[in-house]
Write an enzyme that holds these catalytic residues in place. Structure first.
Site, PDB file in Angstrom:
ATOM      1  CB  ALA A  79      -0.927   0.003   1.213  1.00  0.00           C
ATOM      2  CG  ASP A  80       2.904   4.925  -1.614  1.00  0.00           C
ATOM      3  OD1 ASP A  80       3.882   4.788  -0.856  1.00  0.00           O
ATOM      4  OD2 ASP A  80       2.634   5.988  -2.191  1.00  0.00           O
TER       5      ASP A  80
END
Length: 191
Positions: free
Chosen positions: A67-68
Site C-alpha cells: 500500500a502507498d
C-alpha cells in the site's frame, strides 16, 4: 494462506488487526522509484506494487499486500514533512480547504496480481496559527503524508470526509477485503 503486509505503518497494522486478519510484516527496504509521466493514481498503484513485489520475493508462497498513500493539494503531492516548519507551512495551506487522499493497493500471489487505488476528499476546517503550531508541537503530524492524521489529535481539524475514512488513515479496508476475497486469501466466514 499466509498474509504479508509490506508496510511499516502502525496505522496500517492497526487496520489489518481490526479487520481480524492474521499477518506478518515485511518492510520494503528499496528506495521508492516512480517512472516519470505517471498520473497520481498510477503513481500510488506503482509504489504499492513495488512494495508488494519486494515482499513477495521473500515470501513466494504467501499473499502479499502493498500500500502507498499520498495527499494531493492543488495537483501537488504533499508528502511527509521534512521538518516541523514544513508541517506548519503545509497545514497553513490546507486549512479551510479540500484536498484528496489517494491510496494504491496491490495484492499479489505467485501468478496473481490485483492492483487498485482509492481516493477520498478531505476538507479541513479553518485553523488558527496557534492551533497549527500546537498540533505540530505534539509531533503527531511529523510522520504522516499531508502533515496530519485523521485519527487522534488531527481529527479535530477534519471538517468532512467524502469517501472512505480508512483510506485517509492509509488502508481502505472495504476494498482490501474485497481484493483478499478475490485472491482466495480469506473466506467470507474466515475459516
Amino acid at each position: 494462506m499466509e498474509l504479508i503486509l509490506a508496510s511499516q505503518s502502525p496505522r496500517r497494522r492497526e487496520i489489518m488487526t481490526g479487520m481480524g486478519l492474521t499477518y506478518q510484516t515485511e518492510v520494503c527496504t528499496e528506495p521508492e522509484q516512480t517512472p516519470p509521466g505517471l498520473s497520481i493514481p498510477e503513481t500510488v498503484m506503482h509504489l504499492a506494487k513495488q512494495k508488494a513485489d519486494f515482499a513477495l520475493c521473500f515470501h513466494p508462497e504467501a499473499c502479499v499486500i502493498g500500500a502507498d498513500t499520498i495527499v494531493v493539494l492543488d495537483n501537488e503531492i504533499i508528502g511527509k514533512p521534512a521538518s516541523p516548519e514544513d508541517a506548519v507551512r503545509t497545514l497553513r495551506r490546507m486549512q479551510g480547504r479540500q484536498h484528496t487522499v489517494f491510496t494504491g493497493l496491490a495484492v499479489l500471489k505467485k501468478e496473481y496480481s490485483d492492483i487498485r487505488y482509492v481516493s477520498t476528499k478531505v476538507r479541513f476546517r479553518p485553523m488558527t496559527e496557534k492551533e497549527i503550531r500546537w498540533y505540530v508541537s505534539t509531533g503527531d503530524p511529523l510522520d504522516k503524508a499531508g502533515s496530519y492524521g485523521a485519527q487522534g489529535l488531527g481529527s479535530v481539524f477534519v471538517d468532512s470526509i467524502e469517501g472512505n475514512y480508512f483510506n485517509v488513515v492509509g488502508l481502505p479496508s472495504p476494498v482490501l477485503y474485497e481484493m483478499l476475497l478475490k485472491a482466495d486469501a480469506v473466506t467470507e466466514d474466515r475459516s
